[in-house]
Design a protein around this motif. Structure first.
Motif, PDB file in Angstrom:
ATOM      1  N   LYS A 224       0.794  -1.228   0.000  1.00  0.00           N
ATOM      2  CA  LYS A 224       0.000   0.000   0.000  1.00  0.00           C
ATOM      3  C   LYS A 224       0.830   1.283   0.000  1.00  0.00           C
ATOM      4  CE  LYS A 224      -0.835  -0.238   5.010  1.00  0.00           C
ATOM      5  NZ  LYS A 224      -1.911  -0.393   6.022  1.00  0.00           N
ATOM      6  N   HIS A 225       2.097   1.203   0.379  1.00  0.00           N
ATOM      7  CA  HIS A 225       2.939   2.402   0.382  1.00  0.00           C
ATOM      8  C   HIS A 225       3.931   2.424  -0.787  1.00  0.00           C
ATOM      9  CE1 HIS A 225       1.224   3.551   4.162  1.00  0.00           C
ATOM     10  NE2 HIS A 225       1.668   2.468   4.781  1.00  0.00           N
ATOM     11  N   TYR A 226       3.765   1.500  -1.724  1.00  0.00           N
ATOM     12  CA  TYR A 226       4.682   1.447  -2.866  1.00  0.00           C
ATOM     13  C   TYR A 226       4.420   2.602  -3.832  1.00  0.00           C
ATOM     14  CZ  TYR A 226       6.612  -3.236  -1.991  1.00  0.00           C
ATOM     15  OH  TYR A 226       7.281  -4.314  -1.468  1.00  0.00           O
ATOM     16  N   GLU A 227       5.483   3.066  -4.466  1.00  0.00           N
ATOM     17  CA  GLU A 227       5.337   4.005  -5.582  1.00  0.00           C
ATOM     18  C   GLU A 227       4.923   3.216  -6.819  1.00  0.00           C
ATOM     19  OE1 GLU A 227       8.176   7.059  -6.615  1.00  0.00           O
ATOM     20  OE2 GLU A 227       9.184   6.812  -4.683  1.00  0.00           O
ATOM     21  N   LEU A 228       4.014   3.791  -7.612  1.00  0.00           N
ATOM     22  CA  LEU A 228       3.595   3.166  -8.866  1.00  0.00           C
ATOM     23  C   LEU A 228       3.809   4.145 -10.004  1.00  0.00           C
ATOM     24  CD1 LEU A 228       2.218   0.895 -10.503  1.00  0.00           C
ATOM     25  CD2 LEU A 228       0.021   1.998  -9.976  1.00  0.00           C
TER      26      LEU A 228
ATOM     27  N   PRO B  86      12.600   4.501  -3.049  1.00  0.00           N
ATOM     28  CA  PRO B  86      12.397   5.786  -3.722  1.00  0.00           C
ATOM     29  C   PRO B  86      12.798   5.703  -5.198  1.00  0.00           C
ATOM     30  CG  PRO B  86      13.607   6.073  -1.651  1.00  0.00           C
ATOM     31  CD  PRO B  86      13.551   4.605  -1.909  1.00  0.00           C
ATOM     32  N   VAL B  87      11.976   6.283  -6.036  1.00  0.00           N
ATOM     33  CA  VAL B  87      12.269   6.368  -7.466  1.00  0.00           C
ATOM     34  C   VAL B  87      12.802   7.773  -7.748  1.00  0.00           C
ATOM     35  CG1 VAL B  87      11.333   6.245  -9.801  1.00  0.00           C
ATOM     36  CG2 VAL B  87      10.515   4.661  -8.047  1.00  0.00           C
ATOM     37  N   LEU B  88      14.034   7.848  -8.223  1.00  0.00           N
ATOM     38  CA  LEU B  88      14.694   9.137  -8.413  1.00  0.00           C
ATOM     39  C   LEU B  88      14.390   9.751  -9.764  1.00  0.00           C
ATOM     40  CD1 LEU B  88      18.210   8.251  -6.920  1.00  0.00           C
ATOM     41  CD2 LEU B  88      16.161   9.092  -5.740  1.00  0.00           C
ATOM     42  N   ASN B  89      14.161   8.900 -10.757  1.00  0.00           N
ATOM     43  CA  ASN B  89      13.924   9.420 -12.107  1.00  0.00           C
ATOM     44  C   ASN B  89      13.192   8.361 -12.918  1.00  0.00           C
ATOM     45  OD1 ASN B  89      14.462  11.425 -14.299  1.00  0.00           O
ATOM     46  ND2 ASN B  89      15.574   9.698 -15.180  1.00  0.00           N
ATOM     47  N   VAL B  90      12.261   8.809 -13.761  1.00  0.00           N
ATOM     48  CA  VAL B  90      11.510   7.894 -14.623  1.00  0.00           C
ATOM     49  C   VAL B  90      11.523   8.441 -16.045  1.00  0.00           C
ATOM     50  CG1 VAL B  90       9.271   6.853 -15.132  1.00  0.00           C
ATOM     51  CG2 VAL B  90       9.997   7.127 -12.767  1.00  0.00           C
ATOM     52  N   GLU B  91      11.750   7.541 -16.992  1.00  0.00           N
ATOM     53  CA  GLU B  91      11.745   7.920 -18.404  1.00  0.00           C
ATOM     54  C   GLU B  91      10.932   6.894 -19.188  1.00  0.00           C
ATOM     55  OE1 GLU B  91      14.957   8.675 -22.068  1.00  0.00           O
ATOM     56  OE2 GLU B  91      15.648   8.136 -20.062  1.00  0.00           O
ATOM     57  N   VAL B  92      10.057   7.368 -20.055  1.00  0.00           N
ATOM     58  CA  VAL B  92       9.279   6.499 -20.945  1.00  0.00           C
ATOM     59  C   VAL B  92       9.914   6.575 -22.330  1.00  0.00           C
ATOM     60  CG1 VAL B  92       7.028   6.063 -22.007  1.00  0.00           C
ATOM     61  CG2 VAL B  92       7.164   6.828 -19.620  1.00  0.00           C
TER      62      VAL B  92
ATOM     63  N   ALA C  83      13.642   3.405 -15.012  1.00  0.00           N
ATOM     64  CA  ALA C  83      13.540   4.079 -13.719  1.00  0.00           C
ATOM     65  C   ALA C  83      14.813   3.889 -12.912  1.00  0.00           C
ATOM     66  CB  ALA C  83      12.345   3.548 -12.938  1.00  0.00           C
ATOM     67  N   ASP C  84      15.279   4.971 -12.282  1.00  0.00           N
ATOM     68  CA  ASP C  84      16.393   4.906 -11.342  1.00  0.00           C
ATOM     69  C   ASP C  84      15.818   4.719  -9.937  1.00  0.00           C
ATOM     70  OD1 ASP C  84      18.257   5.357 -13.372  1.00  0.00           O
ATOM     71  OD2 ASP C  84      18.113   7.526 -13.153  1.00  0.00           O
ATOM     72  N   VAL C  85      16.143   3.584  -9.312  1.00  0.00           N
ATOM     73  CA  VAL C  85      15.560   3.215  -8.031  1.00  0.00           C
ATOM     74  C   VAL C  85      16.666   3.161  -6.979  1.00  0.00           C
ATOM     75  CG1 VAL C  85      14.240   1.477  -6.791  1.00  0.00           C
ATOM     76  CG2 VAL C  85      13.792   1.859  -9.223  1.00  0.00           C
ATOM     77  N   GLN C  86      16.489   3.900  -5.879  1.00  0.00           N
ATOM     78  CA  GLN C  86      17.501   3.941  -4.822  1.00  0.00           C
ATOM     79  C   GLN C  86      17.193   2.842  -3.805  1.00  0.00           C
ATOM     80  OE1 GLN C  86      17.667   7.566  -2.531  1.00  0.00           O
ATOM     81  NE2 GLN C  86      19.769   7.176  -1.885  1.00  0.00           N
ATOM     82  N   VAL C  87      17.926   1.752  -3.889  1.00  0.00           N
ATOM     83  CA  VAL C  87      17.646   0.599  -3.021  1.00  0.00           C
ATOM     84  C   VAL C  87      18.365   0.692  -1.680  1.00  0.00           C
ATOM     85  CG1 VAL C  87      17.153  -0.903  -4.985  1.00  0.00           C
ATOM     86  CG2 VAL C  87      19.468  -0.803  -4.072  1.00  0.00           C
TER      87      VAL C  87
ATOM     88  N   ASP D 168      23.677   3.969  -0.567  1.00  0.00           N
ATOM     89  CA  ASP D 168      24.839   4.036  -1.449  1.00  0.00           C
ATOM     90  C   ASP D 168      24.676   3.205  -2.720  1.00  0.00           C
ATOM     91  OD1 ASP D 168      24.863   1.609  -0.204  1.00  0.00           O
ATOM     92  OD2 ASP D 168      27.012   1.588   0.231  1.00  0.00           O
ATOM     93  N   LEU D 169      23.443   2.810  -3.041  1.00  0.00           N
ATOM     94  CA  LEU D 169      23.241   2.019  -4.253  1.00  0.00           C
ATOM     95  C   LEU D 169      21.943   2.410  -4.947  1.00  0.00           C
ATOM     96  CD1 LEU D 169      24.025  -0.309  -6.171  1.00  0.00           C
ATOM     97  CD2 LEU D 169      22.746  -1.850  -4.659  1.00  0.00           C
ATOM     98  N   THR D 170      22.082   2.854  -6.191  1.00  0.00           N
ATOM     99  CA  THR D 170      20.941   3.129  -7.064  1.00  0.00           C
ATOM    100  C   THR D 170      21.029   2.205  -8.262  1.00  0.00           C
ATOM    101  OG1 THR D 170      20.790   5.450  -6.392  1.00  0.00           O
ATOM    102  CG2 THR D 170      19.793   4.867  -8.507  1.00  0.00           C
ATOM    103  N   ILE D 171      19.926   1.548  -8.598  1.00  0.00           N
ATOM    104  CA  ILE D 171      19.894   0.683  -9.775  1.00  0.00           C
ATOM    105  C   ILE D 171      18.966   1.285 -10.819  1.00  0.00           C
ATOM    106  CG2 ILE D 171      20.351  -1.397  -8.421  1.00  0.00           C
ATOM    107  CD1 ILE D 171      17.372  -2.082  -8.683  1.00  0.00           C
ATOM    108  N   THR D 172      19.200   0.940 -12.067  1.00  0.00           N
ATOM    109  CA  THR D 172      18.330   1.376 -13.154  1.00  0.00           C
ATOM    110  C   THR D 172      17.556   0.170 -13.663  1.00  0.00           C
ATOM    111  OG1 THR D 172      19.836   3.163 -13.777  1.00  0.00           O
ATOM    112  CG2 THR D 172      18.218   2.460 -15.426  1.00  0.00           C
ATOM    113  N   VAL D 173      16.234   0.288 -13.622  1.00  0.00           N
ATOM    114  CA  VAL D 173      15.352  -0.806 -14.019  1.00  0.00           C
ATOM    115  C   VAL D 173      14.713  -0.468 -15.364  1.00  0.00           C
ATOM    116  CG1 VAL D 173      13.345  -2.184 -13.387  1.00  0.00           C
ATOM    117  CG2 VAL D 173      14.892  -1.356 -11.604  1.00  0.00           C
ATOM    118  N   PHE D 174      14.790  -1.415 -16.297  1.00  0.00           N
ATOM    119  CA  PHE D 174      14.121  -1.291 -17.587  1.00  0.00           C
ATOM    120  C   PHE D 174      12.947  -2.280 -17.592  1.00  0.00           C
ATOM    121  CE2 PHE D 174      18.411   0.114 -18.286  1.00  0.00           C
ATOM    122  CZ  PHE D 174      18.348   1.091 -19.285  1.00  0.00           C
TER     123      PHE D 174
END
Length: 219
Positions: free
Chosen positions: A74-78, A97-103, A137-141, A144-150
């Motif tokens: 219920k608290h997830y970002e969509l 947290p999602v730092l950046n989103v690109e379509v 999307a750049d996701v801050q897990v 000190d670690l951010t991953i980019t999810v396609f």
């Protein structure tokens, strides 16, 4: 902060609001819609994922409601790639947290083929867009670690028939499957170009989620 997290991907098989036509005259009754959304909610609970990539979202609101009714999600970002009901799109839900989103709809490079035996022969492919836009999307897990999810959904193997094609003609079906294969392969090539560019120019690890509509050894 722990870096351990769970990732899932979920094809929702046409998540459409009730009593709304899609693909012609198809629609969900209120009863069928509730059955579908209840099942999706149960599957998400079983997945218990921290990051989920979705495919085949027509409308964003039903997915928002599914997540809101869950203690886990219920608290997830969509984030969805423009779910306006006109066709299936991809989305991403995450507790981080999602730092950046690109379509991304357009291919990064034009794709053409050169005949190896005859270098003067070029086979142009008039394909320059993804069937379903990619969500990046750049996701801050962790701190000190951010991953980019396609999040992806490449062209299906369903034949692409011409406007006046006889769908019962096996030759026309073969041509339709060839069109689908070319489109899916072009999309896979364009996706690879995006990933190569990311790996070469970003410090973030990359994760690809989604429905590629083919096997691991395919083009």
């Amino acid at each position: 902060m722990s870096r351990r997290f769970r990732i899932g991907t979920f094809n929702l098989f046409n998540l459409v609001s009730p009593n709304v036509h899609y693909y012609g005259k198809r629609e969900y009754s209120q009863k069928r819609f509730k059955q579908k959304t209840d099942w999706i909610g149960n599957q998400l609970q079983n997945m218990y994922a921290d990051i989920v990539g979705f495919q085949e979202i027509f409308h964003e609101e039903p997915l928002k409601q599914i997540l809101a009714q869950s203690d886990k999600y219920k608290h997830y970002e969509l984030h969805c790639a423009n779910a306006n009901g006109k066709g299936p799109v991809v989305g991403l839900a995450t507790r981080f947290p999602v730092l950046n989103v690109e379509v991304i709809k357009d291919f990064p490079l034009a794709i053409s083929l050169i005949d190896e035996e005859d270098q003067t022969t070029e086979i142009p492919l008039q394909i320059n867009k993804f069937s379903r836009a990619i969500l990046k999307a750049d996701v801050q897990v962790s701190t000190d670690l951010t991953i980019t999810v396609f999040v992806t959904h490449l062209k299906s193997k369903r034949p692409l028939f011409g406007q006046h094609s006889d769908r019962n003609d096996f030759s026309q079906k073969a041509l339709g499957e060839l069109r689908s294969m070319l489109k899916r392969s072009a999309e896979a090539c364009a996706l690879r170009n995006l990933l190569v560019d990311h790996v070469q120019n970003s410090p973030n690890p990359a994760i690809v989620l989604g429905d590629l509509n083919d096997g691991g050894r395919s083009v």
